[in-house]
Structure formats: C-alpha cells, structure tokens
Design a protein around this motif. Structure first.
Motif, short mmCIF file in Angstrom:
data_model
loop_
_atom_site.label_atom_id
_atom_site.label_comp_id
_atom_site.label_asym_id
_atom_site.label_seq_id
_atom_site.Cartn_x
_atom_site.Cartn_y
_atom_site.Cartn_z
N PHE A 294 0.83 -1.20 0.00
CA PHE A 294 0.00 0.00 0.00
C PHE A 294 0.86 1.26 0.00
O PHE A 294 0.58 2.22 -0.74
N LEU A 295 1.91 1.29 0.79
CA LEU A 295 2.77 2.48 0.87
C LEU A 295 3.46 2.75 -0.47
O LEU A 295 3.56 3.90 -0.90
N ARG A 296 3.93 1.72 -1.12
CA ARG A 296 4.60 1.92 -2.41
C ARG A 296 3.61 2.39 -3.47
O ARG A 296 3.97 3.17 -4.35
N HIS A 297 2.39 1.90 -3.39
CA HIS A 297 1.36 2.33 -4.34
C HIS A 297 0.98 3.79 -4.10
O HIS A 297 0.87 4.58 -5.05
N VAL A 298 0.81 4.16 -2.85
CA VAL A 298 0.33 5.50 -2.50
C VAL A 298 1.43 6.55 -2.57
O VAL A 298 1.24 7.64 -3.13
N HIS A 299 2.60 6.23 -2.03
CA HIS A 299 3.65 7.24 -1.92
C HIS A 299 4.60 7.29 -3.12
O HIS A 299 5.19 8.33 -3.39
N HIS A 300 4.75 6.18 -3.83
CA HIS A 300 5.76 6.12 -4.87
C HIS A 300 5.17 5.88 -6.26
O HIS A 300 5.92 5.74 -7.22
#
Length: 614
Positions: free
Chosen positions: A517-523
């Motif tokens: 989720f973090l890689r999808h949202v932030h990156h």
C-alpha cells in the motif's frame, strides 16, 4: 526464484520523476470485472461467475469454495474467513466475521489439567467452530444474486474430477507423510493415494468432499424453496445437521497425536456449532493520504495496519527510496511498536475492552512515534493506556532462549507437525457495478489436523492463538474468538471503493500488505509493480502460532535489495537475514478507477497466484 527473462521492463512515471520499473506481468485492466487470488483456478472460477451475470459477491463465494479444494494445504472447509466488502446498493463498507469461537469446554483450567501451558498447534484440541461456511452463506444471501448450486458447482467439479497438484502441495504432503501414515490414517487415505505422495501436475481428487458439498446443495434444494431459503437450509445442514453431527462425533471418539507429543481428543461439540453464526460489523477505519482504509476489529490483527499508518503519518515517505534503507528502517521500527500493542491490547471485543480509539488517536501515535529512533530496537515496547492491556513479560519467549526446545515439534503458519512453514490464501474481486470484496480464507490445513473421513476435510487449529494466561486480552475463554492473523483490506476515496488487496502470511500479512500500500500511494507504483517490488518482514514480536516465539531485532529481506541497503540496515543494528529474491509475500489486489475501469494484479512468487480482468 523467477528467471531473469520473466521480467518485463516498463517505463514508469513515479513521484519524484521518471524511473525504470521491472515487473513480471502487466497490471490488468478492463471494464466488466476483475478477480485476483492465490490460485489460477479460483480466479478463473470467479471470472466465470461474473461472465454468467453474477456480481462480485457471487464470484467471491465461488472463488472461496474453489480455494478450499485446490489449496488444501492452505485452507479448507473447516477453516475460517474474514470478509471486507462494499455493496454499492448499501451505505458504507462492512465486515463479515467468519472467525469461529472457542468450544464451551475449552477453558484455561482444562488445558492446564492436561499439563499444557500453550494450546497445541496441531491435532484436535486447537479446533474452534469452523466459521468459513456461514460467512460465505451470509455474503451470498445478503449481497449475492445467484443460487447456491451456481456458486458451489465449480468446487464440486474440482473435488470430484480432480485438479492439478501444485508443487507446494506435494512438498507439504511429503513433509508430513510419515506422521499421516503412523498417526493420522484418515488423512493418509485421502492425501497419500496408493500410499504415495501425489506428484506435481498430476490430478488429485477428493470424492468424499465432493459428496459433502453435493449433499449440502441437494438437501438445501429439497427443503429450502427459493434462493434465500436454500441458503438458510445449507447453513442448517452444516451447523445443525449432518456436518455438525459428524464433527462432534469425531472429536468425542478420536484421540490424535499433536505437537505436544501426546494424543488428545477434541473439545468441539454439536452444540458449539449450533449456537454460532457469522456476524456483520462496521470496519475499523483510518484516513491516510486521501484514502479511508478499512480493517476488521481487534478480534483480528487488522487494526495493527491502521496503527502503523498512524505512526508513519509523521514521516516524509514520499521522499524516501521505496527500496532504500530509510524506508525499510522507518517502516520496520513503526511495525515493532504497532505489533507490541497488538500483543498487549487486542482481543475479542465481546470479552475484552480494547482502547481502539486511543490506539488510533493522533496524540497516542505522536508519543509512540518518538520511540522510532535511528537504531534498530531490540525491545518489545507496547504503549501504556491506563486500565487496559496485559503484561508481555509473562508470554514473551524468544527464539534464542527456546528455539531448540520447540523446533523438533514444528511450528509456523499454519503449524505443521514437522518444522515446515505454511501459508493461507486470499482473494479480491471488483465487478462492473463497483461492488468490491476482499477475503482471506484460512484454516483446516491438511497438515495440521486429521481428515474427518465421512466429510473429506480437516478441522482448523485456530485456538492456538489464545494465550493460557487469564490476564491477557487474548486469553482463552469459551465462546471467545481467537485473535486471528487473518486480515483483508479495503480502501475508499470519497466514500467509493477503489482498492481491495491482501495476502496470506500469518503475522506477515499486515506487514506485506502495508508495504504494498505504501509503495502504491507514496511512490506511484501500479498494483503489479507494488506486488513485484522487493519485500521485507520482521519476527520481532511473539508469533501468533505455536510455539509463539519472538526473534527481537530480526529483519528478513529478499536478495533483490542492493548490497548498500543491506549493509546500511545492518549498521543500524538490524539482525538481517537475506532470503531468496522471490520468496516473501503472496499479495493480490484489484482496484477501480473513477472512469469505471477495473484493474487487477497477482503475486508471481511460487508461480501460483493469478489475476483476471475483462
């Protein structure tokens, strides 16, 4: 390990500028619907239901029942499932709790009288009410459109006519073959046909399971009248009829070997099944980066995902390399704090008062965030909420101190009689109407409990997640839900569902799902890129599965992280173990765009999970 030529190269515009992203397969897109799961046959069955005119919920039920057949080492009919869903005809997301409860006879005193200080991870003592069947029936009745026969037919077909064995089924059966032959002959009769381990690629059949499914459908149609009536009658066959009677009789009449090294019978009775039903509730939510993330309640580990988000809200993740040491270190140190709170505070809220509002508050997160320093923590540090929580020093067992004593007995998720780690399964579905569902079926693993011969399936061993310590929020009590690791995910934007995702993996579920989720949202990585990116995990906290060991300061990374990143993490004090480059995580995901496009992605690791979109 995936071969190098399996990777395709895509140009990709990420936050912070263009970069080159490697991915094993494209993010799939369409407009009719999308299905992603941990097995290609289950994904295909789900899409077939969408093609017949069923909605996402019909498809989820069919997919879930197929998974029970084609991944018997990862889940089964005797297991459990949490389901997160958003029905566009209704207001807001919902959770269906398919986690069964402890038997009436399951008390701490009963286990202590047997000389046990932990619930064994295999055998019959650890069985709770099998909750998956009623959860699927509740989803079908209240949100689906098709008949019971329509959604169960694919599973009946694969059980009767066979499905190709994947290598990990063969590997699992081979690991426990001696024990099946010597101690669980009812399992050997099913999983060692001709007294041999089924070879990968050969057709495997479970005709007795097909008969069980077929009898349920036939009885439902004979007694039930219309669609909803048939679904209700199917539930009666399971929880008040022949299935419950057979389960109760088996638990009373058999004593089987478990990881305690002794033989025990089961505590589960017909009354336990008859007095239980799946329930609906509102999810626990947290608003993060424009998304509302939905999780199950503290009867699961789901809120630990949200606590991690609350902690990470104070860091500039956008500026961090998603494969760099700053990102890994920050995520890991916040995970340690959140998982410590899981141990101290979480339990079935029908029995334990869990301070969820405080745990997700900005002030609490700020005070906890300050503990995430530059060096890796080796301590288990839960927060303090006056009047709540349990003392972890009484349940903390480290691998360094206890590992050798327990290794010979087996462990892992799911617990295996011999030391061989296991897994679970997962599915995500979105239809053309925008209905969305995420579910993580598990339990009833072939390697953890003996087959009930008249039914063709095993019971779950989920009670191993209870502590035999009265002062812990997740202590064993009759009628109580074990604090399951099973943890599906749903995210909304402006009240509309946009993303469903999840993974098998026990204590790793809310680590791998969070990193995705973090890689999808932030990156800015798309769904497939986020799944394919190198993964990492910790075992810093007490494991949820027998023998409940912790490994403080541990950090495992796939070997696709750079040598510089690995060296820097070691310098910061992490006990780094480097794993095979394609070994951590079994994520799948579906999403929906504002223009009505649907999208899907699935994990390439172990060459088994697949997504379908049209």
């Amino acid at each position: 390990m995936l071969p190098d030529d399996s990777l395709s190269t895509q140009g990709h515009e990420a936050k912070g500028g263009p970069e080159l992203t490697f991915t094993t397969r494209p993010e799939l897109r369409g407009t009719h619907g999308a299905v992603a799961s941990t097995h290609w046959l289950a994904s295909a069955a789900g899409m077939a239901i969408l093609e017949k005119g069923g909605n996402a919920f019909d498809a989820a039920v069919a997919t879930g029942f197929v998974l029970q057949v084609v991944e018997p080492h990862l889940n089964g009919p005797g297991g459990e499932v949490p389901i997160l869903l958003h029905d566009r005809r209704r207001d807001g997301p919902e959770v269906i709790c398919g986690q069964g409860t402890a038997p009436r006879a399951a008390t701490i005193a009963r286990f202590r009288s047997l000389g046990l200080d932990m619930v064994p991870g295999t055998g019959l003592l650890a069985s709770v009410v099998p909750g998956a069947f009623d959860a699927w029936m509740l989803l079908l009745r209240d949100h689906g459109t098709l008949r019971l026969r329509d959604v169960m037919e694919p599973a009946v077909h694969y059980a009767e006519y066979g499905f190709p064995v994947v290598p990990r089924i063969s590997q699992t059966i081979r690991t426990v073959a001696k024990m099946l032959r010597e101690e669980w002959p009812t399992s050997a009769a099913v999983y060692l046909p001709g007294d041999t381990v089924p070879a990968p690629g050969t057709l495997f059949r479970n005709p007795r399971l097909a008969e069980t499914y077929r009898r349920i459908v036939d009885e439902a149609e004979r007694r039930g009248g219309g669609r909803e009536g048939q679904i209700q009658e199917a539930r009666k066959s399971w929880y008040e009829g022949f299935v419950a009677e057979t389960i109760g009789r088996f638990c009373r009449s058999r004593e089987v070997m478990d990881v305690s090294g002794r033989r025990h019978g089961g505590l589960l009775s017909e009354d336990d099944l008859a007095n239980w039903n799946a329930t609906k509730e509102k999810p626990v939510t947290y608003d993060y980066a424009g998304y509302t993330v939905c999780k199950g309640g503290p009867w699961s580990q789901g809120p630990v995902f949200l606590q991690q988000l609350a902690l990470l809200d104070g860091f500039d993740l956008d500026a961090m390399d998603p494969n760099g040491p700053d990102f890994v270190h920050t995520v890991v140190e916040c995970a340690k704090l959140a998982f410590a709170d899981r141990e101290a505070f979480y339990g079935d809220p029908d029995f334990a008062d869990v301070p969820m509002e405080t745990l997700l508050s900005a002030d609490y997160a700020a005070s906890r965030r300050a503990l995430a320093g530059e060096q890796a923590s080796r301590e288990l540090r839960p927060g303090t909420v006056e009047g709540y929580g349990g003392a972890l020093d009484r349940v903390l067992r480290t691998r360094a101190e206890h590992g050798e004593a327990f290794d010979a007995l087996g462990g892992g998720e799911p617990t295996v009689q011999d030391a061989e780690p296991g897994d679970t399964c997962h599915l995500d579905i979105v239809d053309r109407h925008g209905n969305m569902v995420s579910a993580t079926p598990s339990g009833g693993w072939l390697q953890s409990s003996p087959v009930i011969p008249e039914l063709g399936f095993c019971l779950n061993t989920r009670a191993q997640m209870f502590w035999l310590d009265e002062d812990m929020p997740s202590a064993l009590q009759p009628g109580k839900r074990p604090r399951t690791t099973l943890s599906a995910n749903l995210a909304l934007k402006d009240g509309a569902p946009v993303l469903a995702w999840g993974t098998p993996g026990g204590d790793y579920q809310d680590q791998w799902s969070l990193t995705f989720f973090l890689r999808h949202v932030h990156h800015g990585l798309n769904l497939q890129e986020s799944i394919d990116a190198p993964m990492f995990q910790i075992d810093h906290m007490p494991a949820s599965f027998f023998p409940r060991l912790a490994d403080p300061g541990s950090l495992t990374l796939e070997d696709r992280f750079s040598e510089e990143t690995i060296a820097e993490l070691r310098r910061r004090g992490h006990e780094v173990e480097v794993a095979d480059g394609w070994s951590l995580g079994r994520l799948s995901a579906v999403g929906r765009e504002a223009d009505g496009q649907v999208k899907a992605a699935a994990n390439p690791r172990f060459m088994q999970g697949y997504a379908v979109a049209r």
